[in-house]
Structure formats: structure tokens, C-alpha cells
Write a protein that holds these residues in place. Structure first.
Motif, PDB file in Angstrom:
ATOM      1  N   MET A 169       0.850  -1.201   0.000  1.00 47.66           N
ATOM      2  CA  MET A 169       0.000   0.000   0.000  1.00 47.66           C
ATOM      3  C   MET A 169       0.882   1.246   0.000  1.00 47.66           C
ATOM      4  O   MET A 169       1.755   1.379   0.843  1.00 47.66           O
ATOM      5  N   PRO A 170       0.669   2.138  -0.956  1.00 47.53           N
ATOM      6  CA  PRO A 170       1.481   3.360  -0.940  1.00 47.53           C
ATOM      7  C   PRO A 170       1.077   4.245   0.241  1.00 47.53           C
ATOM      8  O   PRO A 170      -0.113   4.465   0.471  1.00 47.53           O
ATOM      9  N   ALA A 171       2.063   4.733   0.970  1.00 43.53           N
ATOM     10  CA  ALA A 171       1.764   5.568   2.143  1.00 43.53           C
ATOM     11  C   ALA A 171       0.972   6.794   1.729  1.00 43.53           C
ATOM     12  O   ALA A 171       0.052   7.226   2.426  1.00 43.53           O
ATOM     13  N   TRP A 172       1.298   7.348   0.561  1.00 43.90           N
ATOM     14  CA  TRP A 172       0.624   8.589   0.160  1.00 43.90           C
ATOM     15  C   TRP A 172      -0.844   8.347  -0.175  1.00 43.90           C
ATOM     16  O   TRP A 172      -1.668   9.222  -0.019  1.00 43.90           O
ATOM     17  N   TRP A 173      -1.148   7.139  -0.615  1.00 43.01           N
ATOM     18  CA  TRP A 173      -2.564   6.864  -0.889  1.00 43.01           C
ATOM     19  C   TRP A 173      -3.340   6.774   0.419  1.00 43.01           C
ATOM     20  O   TRP A 173      -4.428   7.329   0.549  1.00 43.01           O
ATOM     21  N   LEU A 174      -2.756   6.084   1.397  1.00 45.68           N
ATOM     22  CA  LEU A 174      -3.401   6.034   2.711  1.00 45.68           C
ATOM     23  C   LEU A 174      -3.577   7.452   3.243  1.00 45.68           C
ATOM     24  O   LEU A 174      -4.597   7.786   3.848  1.00 45.68           O
ATOM     25  N   GLY A 175      -2.561   8.291   2.983  1.00 45.16           N
ATOM     26  CA  GLY A 175      -2.658   9.687   3.394  1.00 45.16           C
ATOM     27  C   GLY A 175      -3.869  10.366   2.767  1.00 45.16           C
ATOM     28  O   GLY A 175      -4.635  11.053   3.442  1.00 45.16           O
ATOM     29  N   MET A 176      -4.053  10.148   1.465  1.00 43.40           N
ATOM     30  CA  MET A 176      -5.220  10.736   0.791  1.00 43.40           C
ATOM     31  C   MET A 176      -6.518  10.270   1.447  1.00 43.40           C
ATOM     32  O   MET A 176      -7.436  11.058   1.685  1.00 43.40           O
ATOM     33  N   MET A 177      -6.570   8.970   1.740  1.00 47.95           N
ATOM     34  CA  MET A 177      -7.778   8.410   2.361  1.00 47.95           C
ATOM     35  C   MET A 177      -8.044   9.091   3.696  1.00 47.95           C
ATOM     36  O   MET A 177      -9.169   9.487   3.996  1.00 47.95           O
TER      37      MET A 177
ATOM     38  N   ILE B 396       5.701  -1.638  -8.355  1.00 53.69           N
ATOM     39  CA  ILE B 396       4.434  -0.994  -8.729  1.00 53.69           C
ATOM     40  C   ILE B 396       4.258   0.302  -7.947  1.00 53.69           C
ATOM     41  O   ILE B 396       3.881   1.337  -8.504  1.00 53.69           O
ATOM     42  N   VAL B 397       4.556   0.249  -6.647  1.00 55.97           N
ATOM     43  CA  VAL B 397       4.399   1.449  -5.828  1.00 55.97           C
ATOM     44  C   VAL B 397       5.361   2.542  -6.293  1.00 55.97           C
ATOM     45  O   VAL B 397       5.000   3.720  -6.358  1.00 55.97           O
ATOM     46  N   PHE B 398       6.568   2.160  -6.675  1.00 54.70           N
ATOM     47  CA  PHE B 398       7.536   3.166  -7.110  1.00 54.70           C
ATOM     48  C   PHE B 398       7.098   3.821  -8.406  1.00 54.70           C
ATOM     49  O   PHE B 398       7.192   5.031  -8.556  1.00 54.70           O
ATOM     50  N   GLU B 399       6.593   3.019  -9.331  1.00 56.54           N
ATOM     51  CA  GLU B 399       6.104   3.609 -10.578  1.00 56.54           C
ATOM     52  C   GLU B 399       4.956   4.558 -10.257  1.00 56.54           C
ATOM     53  O   GLU B 399       4.892   5.669 -10.788  1.00 56.54           O
ATOM     54  N   ALA B 400       4.067   4.107  -9.373  1.00 57.25           N
ATOM     55  CA  ALA B 400       2.920   4.948  -9.016  1.00 57.25           C
ATOM     56  C   ALA B 400       3.398   6.246  -8.367  1.00 57.25           C
ATOM     57  O   ALA B 400       2.857   7.321  -8.632  1.00 57.25           O
ATOM     58  N   SER B 401       4.444   6.156  -7.538  1.00 59.76           N
ATOM     59  CA  SER B 401       4.944   7.355  -6.869  1.00 59.76           C
ATOM     60  C   SER B 401       5.532   8.330  -7.874  1.00 59.76           C
ATOM     61  O   SER B 401       5.301   9.536  -7.793  1.00 59.76           O
ATOM     62  N   VAL B 402       6.300   7.788  -8.820  1.00 62.49           N
ATOM     63  CA  VAL B 402       6.881   8.660  -9.842  1.00 62.49           C
ATOM     64  C   VAL B 402       5.758   9.300 -10.672  1.00 62.49           C
ATOM     65  O   VAL B 402       5.796  10.488 -10.983  1.00 62.49           O
ATOM     66  N   SER B 403       4.741   8.500 -10.983  1.00 64.45           N
ATOM     67  CA  SER B 403       3.608   9.035 -11.750  1.00 64.45           C
ATOM     68  C   SER B 403       2.856  10.090 -10.952  1.00 64.45           C
ATOM     69  O   SER B 403       2.362  11.057 -11.512  1.00 64.45           O
ATOM     70  N   LEU B 404       2.771   9.878  -9.645  1.00 65.21           N
ATOM     71  CA  LEU B 404       2.031  10.820  -8.809  1.00 65.21           C
ATOM     72  C   LEU B 404       2.631  12.213  -8.904  1.00 65.21           C
ATOM     73  O   LEU B 404       1.923  13.213  -8.816  1.00 65.21           O
ATOM     74  N   LEU B 405       3.921  12.281  -9.116  1.00 68.49           N
ATOM     75  CA  LEU B 405       4.566  13.579  -9.262  1.00 68.49           C
ATOM     76  C   LEU B 405       4.408  14.130 -10.668  1.00 68.49           C
ATOM     77  O   LEU B 405       4.935  15.188 -10.985  1.00 68.49           O
ATOM     78  N   GLY B 406       3.701  13.374 -11.518  1.00 69.81           N
ATOM     79  CA  GLY B 406       3.498  13.855 -12.891  1.00 69.81           C
ATOM     80  C   GLY B 406       4.657  13.542 -13.802  1.00 69.81           C
ATOM     81  O   GLY B 406       4.819  14.169 -14.840  1.00 69.81           O
ATOM     82  N   LEU B 407       5.490  12.576 -13.424  1.00 73.18           N
ATOM     83  CA  LEU B 407       6.664  12.267 -14.231  1.00 73.18           C
ATOM     84  C   LEU B 407       6.509  10.946 -14.960  1.00 73.18           C
ATOM     85  O   LEU B 407       7.461  10.410 -15.500  1.00 73.18           O
ATOM     86  N   GLY B 408       5.292  10.391 -14.963  1.00 73.45           N
ATOM     87  CA  GLY B 408       5.077   9.092 -15.596  1.00 73.45           C
ATOM     88  C   GLY B 408       5.058   9.193 -17.108  1.00 73.45           C
ATOM     89  O   GLY B 408       5.079  10.272 -17.687  1.00 73.45           O
ATOM     90  N   ASP B 409       5.008   8.031 -17.730  1.00 69.39           N
ATOM     91  CA  ASP B 409       4.949   7.946 -19.188  1.00 69.39           C
ATOM     92  C   ASP B 409       3.505   8.205 -19.623  1.00 69.39           C
ATOM     93  O   ASP B 409       2.617   7.401 -19.378  1.00 69.39           O
ATOM     94  N   ARG B 410       3.274   9.356 -20.270  1.00 68.05           N
ATOM     95  CA  ARG B 410       1.888   9.732 -20.567  1.00 68.05           C
ATOM     96  C   ARG B 410       1.275   8.938 -21.711  1.00 68.05           C
ATOM     97  O   ARG B 410       0.100   9.133 -22.031  1.00 68.05           O
ATOM     98  N   THR B 411       2.073   8.100 -22.388  1.00 66.42           N
ATOM     99  CA  THR B 411       1.481   7.357 -23.498  1.00 66.42           C
ATOM    100  C   THR B 411       0.704   6.132 -23.016  1.00 66.42           C
ATOM    101  O   THR B 411       0.005   5.503 -23.789  1.00 66.42           O
TER     102      THR B 411
END
Lengths: 349, 468
Positions: A169-177, B396-411
Motif C-alpha cells: 500500500m502506498p503511504a501517500w494513498w493512505l494519506g489521501m484516504m 508498482i508502488v515506485f512507478e505509481a509514486s513517480v507518476s504521482l509527481l506527474g513524471l510518468g509515461d503519458r502514453t
């Protein structure tokens, strides 16, 4: 000897830091130089404007002045040297905390020195994460011991499953929740920031900070303590099967004494390692969760630097994060060495 | 190790794995994700979501930012659900010059809250005059659109939206029934045409509309002045107040379609990263153990340096500077993740190295290459799989974190990017939970799946080494 071990470990850490910074400098050399060039051009243009206000210059004079100043600053930033030398220069600058000037972000006092900007947010990150770690260790120890006492029973099983549920679970997602629930639905806690505006003074400042810290802290603890409990359980469980525990019990020592005097003393080094490691893992793995709470620490600075495309701040932030991370690892080993008598008395390794 | 050995080994492994309940749960969840990936086109209402996620034209008929359709079960006021109806009845009327079509659509309205919009699509070729009328269940005829000129051509649908194109008529219709005092205070921009059309024609139609349930019939008269023109097909789309299985986001995209499209990327990112990282780690560890001496010492130093790198910050800065594609990001992540299994593998490798069968094959003149890859690494395969399972969630979480900052692959569309859009658009602030909860939940469930599998394997394999 302990101090020999300590010195060696510290030197090791410093060496790693130097090598990593060198690699980073090489990797980001091009982009850093581009930023430096634009900054120089900006400065020179600013100078020109200043001069022109005092007196008129001919086009040729302007041209010459422009070129001269560009060369001057270029020399200062070593832009005229060969690549390898430039990288070494950059490495040295980073190691001595001369990160240059930011392109847009300013510190609280309005300065644009990157080191000032990054350094002023470090205490905030450190305070948040250390408080979280302290709570995590306490809950984790308490729960872990309870789990280890009755392995395979309901409490043990259910909490182990919970550990796996929060595993990915990403910590930041839990944060959003939590923000959605506690800030916008129940309206119990503020949704972000570190203090109210305007900040209160004296003891109220501290209380206000705690109030703002509640949600991010809750997130870190909710994500973290399951893991510490699970690991504590495994460590304690393996120690409970050792012979000296059996002999302690056979001697008729009360269970409390066996648990806290014998088991926990033996478990201390690995438990401390685990706690610190999990803290460092949070720094390395979910530091950007600060951005969700606008907690103005290192993690939040990544958000700001990325959104404003401020490369110097990004690099400075990275160098400092790496430095803190490595210091954490070194401190971890020092504590471990201190707790583990085999290292402390200089036993053969 | 022959194929037969391997099969027997797997059989033994399975008979033990079966006993771990959490492992089975993990496998079931994994199967669920595989089904989502394989049957993606059948499971989602918008099968092109994966390739056209950022193409606003693809989503234009959806309502923007509405909750899931099943929310109706929890509210007293039933809100209109998004539907697409292709059963329009097209008849061609004989006229002397040009062509004349009459299209009849019917919409069964059984809700308390009118849809956001209703869009009629015309597909064909040529320039046409269109007139659109509506007959409400209580028999009132309303002209929605008076002879409007539209240009139809191949590949481009003409969209007639009640919300955009009929405001003046809706306002006129409303004012004929509403109290003057009320309608005088309103303007065309303050009303919602669909609210007016789907309400009882009485006082209060504009400020306190009362839903009129029943079947609405819409008729479009389409007249082409040229004989070469034609109308091929026509359908309508209702943009409801609730929509789909997981609602829509603020840019009208169907969230369920996005999440299913993101599943394959999550699996790919996780599994590919874990495979490469563990592969590198295992080979590195075994090589170190086998080679020994100064080579091993050097490898240990390099390993320690990699250990002292905080991965996510580095990934963020690399992504911010170089804007890598998803493939490069996977490669980068594997380059930092490989350190995980090294320590254990090295210690196991040091043990295997002393085994007699290694000595025997050395005596037979086997090369180091053969020893490492043929004799040592196969023994580490079970351990590798266990540790692989535990790296997947992290990747998966790391990719999601990078994407969360808007740095993901937009394609491509990943769960992290859906969350980034949600965060940017203030979905948390607006309590649009259907946009924030599901993507993160899927990340968490995917992590849980592999945690279950990984811990179950760990339980069986740990830490004793299976030697033949």
C-alpha cells in the motif's frame, strides 16, 4: 575495539557518499550546466540593464560587454574546462554543500541559495519521521511480543494478514484516504501544512504543530507498525526457542523476567536494526508522501522542485537526502555495534 | 537437473504450497488480475481506454465527475444512469428532390434526477437540415431544435447535445409553464436543459422541477438537398448523473476502463522489474561467492554502495531530468532493486560451493561458467521466485509514486497516473472517492496478492536450502 569499528564504518560511509555524488554529478552534468548557462545569461542581462540605466551604450559595446561577462562567469563556473574536470569540480562543490542558486524557489528568508533552502526543511522531515519511528517501535514491540507469545493463534494470524495487506500500500494513498475521512468528512484535523497561518507563539506553536502532525503521523504509523510487529515476532520467537531461555524458565524465573530480561535483551540489536531500517526504507520509498500533507520537508520539496522545474534545488535535495540516508545507515551500524557485545569488546568476527 | 527432476520438484513444492492458506488466496487474486488482463475488451465499456486515455474526443459523450451507477441503491433520489442506445428507428420518406429521413429514438426514463446531457449522433455524408422534437410521456410535444444545418462526413459523427445546442428552446419551454416571477430571474445560462425536459410541465419546472417518469420519444427529421447524400446510422447517448461501474473523472473518462487498462501495466512493471532485478541479484551474488578473493571483495564494495542509495529520490530526479519512457523506467528500477537478494544468495552460494558435486564436476573439468549457471543457479531458483514475488509490489508502488509527481509515461495509463489526475483535480477535496479509492485499492490489492504468494513461498523455502 569499538572505536576502531566505528571509525572504519564512518570512513566507509563517507567514501560511499563521495562515490555516489561523483556518479550523480557525471549523470546530471549536462542538465546542470544548461541551468548554469541560463542563470549566467540572466545575470549578465541584468547587469547590462543596470549599466544602460546609468548611460547609453552602443550596440558594439553591449556585444563586447555581454561576451566578456559570459566568459568571465563561464570561467568561474569552469565551463571552459574539459568534461572530466567539470564533473570533478561539480562533485567537489556538492560535497562541500555549494549547490548553487535556485531558479525560482526561495527560502523562508527569501534567499536563493540552494543549501539554505534544503537545509531549512531537514529538521521538519527528521522530526516527523523520528516521532513516527518511536511510535512504530513501541507499538511494534508490544504487538510483536504478544504475537510471539501465542504463535499461530487468532491475534497472531490476523495481524500477520494485516501486515500483508499493507505490504504494497502506498503511504501517500493512505494519506489521501485519511485526509478525505478526517479533514473533509469529519473535519477533525487540518488537511495539510505544518502550522496554522498566522503561526501561534510559544507553547501554542508546539501544540499547533502536533495538531498538524497528527494525520501524517497516523499514516506513517498505520503503514509501519504492522511490519515492525511482524519482524519483532519472528525475532522474539526464534530467541524463545533458544536453550538459555529454557534454562531460565527451568530455574523458575518469572515469565516477565524471562521476557524482558533475557529475550528482549537478546532481541535488542536485531529489533533496533529493523526499526531503523524500516525508517530508512520509508525515507527511500515514500518520502514524497509529505507532499500529500504539504508537510514542508524534504519530500515536499521534491514536489515543489519538480512542479517548478527547479533543477538546482532538485539536485541539492537529492544530495542531501542521499547524505542523510547514508548517515542513517552508519548510525544504524554504530548502534548495532554498541548493542552487540561481540563487536563492542572487539571479539573476532 | 533434468526436466523430470524439475517436474517432480514442482509437484513437491505445490503439495506444500497448497497447505498455506494465504498463498492460495494470493494465487486466486493473481488469477483474478490475469482474467482482467486477458478479457479486458469484454469487461470494460470503453475498450479503447488503453490507447486513447488522453484523447478527450474519445470520452466526450460521458458526464464529467459523476459517481458510480450502483450508488443509486443507497440513495432515495434515483439518478439517471449513463446509457448508449443504438436502436433508433430510421425511415426514409419519398420526396421529389433530395432525401428525407425520419429517425425515432425512445428513452425510458424512470429516475428522479434528470441526466446531465443527452447526445444524438448522426453518421452519414452530406449537408443536412435537422429538426429535433420530443414527445414527453404525458403527450406534450416540444421542439428541441429548429432546422439546424449540420455537415456530415465519413468518419466524423455529428453530435447534437441537448445541453449545448438546445438551451434557447429549453428556456422557452420552461418559461411557458413557469411562473413569470420565477422565470424572469433566470437566464438561459442558469438552467439545465435536461432538467427542464424531463420534468412535469407545471409551475416550478425551472426552480423546483418534479421528475416525469415514462417513455420519451425523440424524433429527428433529417433533410438532405442532394440525392448523393445519405444517413447511415444514428444513435443517442445519455450522459447520466451516475455512470458505469466506478464513475467518471473530471475529464469524462470512465474510471473502471482506466483501472482495467492499468492492470496489465501494473503486472508488467512489477513482474518485469522483479524478474530482471532478481536475475541480476542472483547472478551477482553467486558470482561473488564463486569467484572469491579480491573479485568478491570488490563486488561487495560495489554492492554496499548500491545499498546506500535511496531509490525513490534518485528515480524521481532521473525521471524529472530525463523523462524516461516506461521501459527505461523499468530498466532503471531493476538497476536499483537488484541488491535485495544478493546477501542471502551469496551466503547460500558460499555453502553450495563447498558441496561435493561441485567439486566433482570441477574435477571433471567443468568451466566456471558451467558451474555457475548449470549447477549453482538452478538450486537458487526457488529462493529467487520467493524474493521476486516480494519485489513486485515495490516496483508498482515506485512507478505509481513517480507518476504521482506527474513524471510518468503519458502514453500509457497506470494506476499512479489516475491517482495523479485525481490529486491534481482536487478529487480528495471534493470527496470524489470513486476516483481516489479504487486505483489505490488496486495497487494495495496487487501488493497484497504478491505478498501472500511471496510469504507463503518464503515459509516453505526459508531458510533451509533444498539440495537436490
Amino acid at each position: 575495539m569499538y572505536w576502531k569499528y566505528a571509525v572504519r564504518r564512518i570512513l566507509n560511509g563517507i567514501l560511499s557518499y563521495i562515490i555516489i555524488i561523483f556518479i550523480l554529478s557525471a549523470l546530471f552534468n549536462t542538465v546542470m550546466e544548461e541551468t548554469a548557462r541560463t542563470q549566467i545569461e540572466e545575470t549578465v542581462r541584468g547587469e547590462l540593464m543596470g549599466i544602460q540605466q546609468a548611460r547609453q551604450m552602443t550596440a558594439e559595446e553591449i556585444q563586447n560587454y555581454y561576451r566578456e561577462r559570459l566568459d568571465f562567469f563561464g570561467k568561474q563556473y569552469m565551463l571552459d574546462r574539459p568534461v572530466f574536470e567539470r564533473i570533478l569540480f561539480r562533485t567537489w562543490n556538492t560535497l562541500t554543500f555549494r549547490f548553487g542558486r535556485s531558479t525560482s524557489i526561495r527560502s523562508a528568508q527569501g534567499e536563493r541559495d540552494v543549501f539554505t533552502i534544503v537545509w531549512e526543511v531537514v529538521p521538519r522531515t527528521v522530526s516527523l519521521f523520528t516521532v513516527a519511528m518511536a511510535i512504530n517501535i513501541m507499538i511494534g514491540l508490544w504487538l510483536g511480543i504478544r504475537k510471539a507469545r501465542k504463535p499461530g493463534k487468532t491475534l497472531d494470524k490476523s495481524t500477520s494478514i494485516a501486515t500483508m495487506i499493507v505490504f504494497g500500500m502506498p503511504a501517500w494513498w493512505l494519506g489521501m484516504m485519511l485526509i478525505m475521512l478526517f479533514s473533509y468528512t469529519l473535519r477533525l484535523f487540518p488537511s495539510g501544512g505544518m502550522v496554522s497561518t498566522p503561526p501561534p507563539t510559544g507553547i501554542h506553536y508546539f501544540l499547533d504543530m502536533l495538531y498538524h502532525m497528527a494525520l501524517p503521523l497516523m499514516t506513517l504509523v498505520l503503514i509501519g507498525f504492522w511490519g515492525s510487529a511482524f519482524l519483532t515476532r519472528n525475532i522474539v520467537l526464534s530467541i524463545l526457542q533458544e536453550d538459555f531461555i529454557m534454562s531460565a524458565r527451568a530455574r523458575g524465573l518469572p515469565e516477565r523476567k524471562v521476557m524482558y530480561g533475557h529475550t528482549l535483551r537478546t532481541a535488542a540489536p536485531p529489533v533496533v536494526t529493523m526499526a531503523l531500517l524500516s525508517l530508512l526504507a520509508t525515507v527511500a520509498g515514500s518520502i514524497i508522501f509529505e507532499g500529500i500533507f504539504s508537510w514542508p520537508g524534504l519530500g515536499n520539496l521534491y514536489w515543489v522542485a519538480v512542479s517548478q522545474n527547479d533543477i538546482p534545488v532538485l539536485m541539492g535535495n537529492l544530495s542531501l537526502t542521499v547524505g542523510l540516508y547514508i548517515s542513517g545507515l552508519v548510525i544504524l551500524d554504530l548502534i548495532y555495534g554498541f548493542l552487540d557485545p561481540r563487536i563492542k569488546v572487539g571479539g573476532r568476527r | 537437473m533434468t526436466f523430470k527432476d524439475m517436474r517432480r520438484g514442482l509437484g513437491e513444492f505445490w503439495s506444500e504450497f497448497r497447505k498455506v492458506k494465504s498463498g492460495i488466496v494470493g494465487l486466486v487474486l493473481f488469477a483474478f488480475f490475469l482474467i482482467l488482463v486477458i478479457f479486458e475488451p469484454l469487461l470494460v465499456p470503453f475498450p479503447e481506454a488503453s490507447s486513447r486515455w488522453n484523447d478527450m474526443a474519445y470520452w466526450q459523450d460521458n458526464p464529467s465527475g459523476v459517481p458510480p451507477a450502483w450508488m443509486n441503491a443507497f440513495t432515495d433520489q434515483k439518478r439517471a444512469i449513463s446509457v448508449r442506445d443504438e436502436n433508433a428507428h430510421i425511415t426514409e420518406n419519398e420526396i421529389t428532390r433530395g432525401r428525407m429521413y425520419e429517425v425515432v429514438y425512445s428513452y425510458d426514463y424512470q429516475y428522479d434526477v434528470a441526466p446531465r446531457d443527452m447526445i444524438f449522433h448522426l453518421v452519414g455524408d452530406g449537408t443536412a437540415q435537422v429538426m429535433l422534437t420530443m414527445t414527453s410521456p404525458d403527450g406534450i410535444n416540444v421542439i428541441l431544435m429548429r432546422s439546424t444545418t449540420v455537415r456530415l462526413s465519413e468518419g466524423i459523427n455529428v453530435r447534437l447535445s441537448l445541453d449545448n445546442d438546445t438551451r434557447d428552446n429549453a428556456f422557452r419551454f420552461g418559461t411557458t409553464h413557469e411562473d413569470r416571477a420565477v422565470s424572469g430571474r433566470l437566464t438561459q445560462q442558469l438552467i439545465r436543459p435536461t432538467d427542464v425536459y424531463f420534468s412535469k410541465a407545471q409551475f416550478g419546472i425551472m426552480n423546483r422541477p418534479e421528475a416525469l417518469k415514462g417513455t420519451y420519444t425523440f424524433t429527428a427529421q433529417v433533410f438532405f438537398s442532394s440525392d448523393q447524400s445519405r444517413l447511415d446510422e444514428s444513435f443517442y447517448v445519455v450522459a447520466g448523473r451516475v455512470s458505469g461501474f466506478l464513475g467518471t473523472d473530471i475529464r469524462k473518462r470512465d474510471i473502471w476502463s482506466g483501472i482495467v487498462a492499468g492492470t496489465k501495466w501494473a503486472l508488467l512493471i512489477g513482474m518485469l522489474t522483479a524478474l530482471m532485478a532478481v536475475g541480476i541479484g542472483v547472478i551477482y551474488g553467486v558470482m561473488g561467492a564463486y569467484l572469491g578473493g579480491w573479485k568478491d571483495a570488490l563486488m561487495q564494495r560495489i554492492f554496499e554502495i548500491f545499498l546506500s542509495i535511496p531509490i525513490l529520490p534518485i528515480l524521481i530526479v532521473l525521471s524529472a531530468v530525463f523523462r524516461p519512457s516506461i521501459w527505461i523506467l523499468i530498466l532503471l528500477m531493476s538497476m536499483f532493486f537488484w541488491t535485495g537478494p544478493v546477501k542471502t544468495v551469496r551466503s547460500i552460494g558460499l555453502q553450495i560451493k563447498e558441496e561435493t558435486f561441485i567439486e566433482a564436476s570441477k574435477a571433471l573439468g567443468a568451466s566456471s561458467w558451467r558451474l555457475i549457471f548449470k549447477h549453482m543457479i538452478p538450486l537458487l531458483i526457488p529462493y529467487s521466485f520467493a524474493s521476486m514475488a516480494l519485489y513486485i509490489p515495490q516496483a508498482i508502488v515506485f512507478e505509481a509514486s513517480v507518476s504521482l509527481l506527474g513524471l510518468g509515461d503519458r502514453t500509457i495509463v497506470t494506476w499512479g497516473q489516475i491517482l495523479q489526475d485525481a490529486w491534481r483535480s482536487g478529487a480528495v477535496l471534493n470527496s470524489q472517492w470513486w476516483w481516489v479509492v479504487p486505483p489505490g485499492m488496486f495497487v494495495a490489492i496487487m501488493g497484497m496478492t504478491f505478498a501472500f504468494i511471496g510469504f507463503a513461498m518464503d515459509k516453505i523455502l526459508h531458510p533451509k536450502l533444498r539440495t537436490r
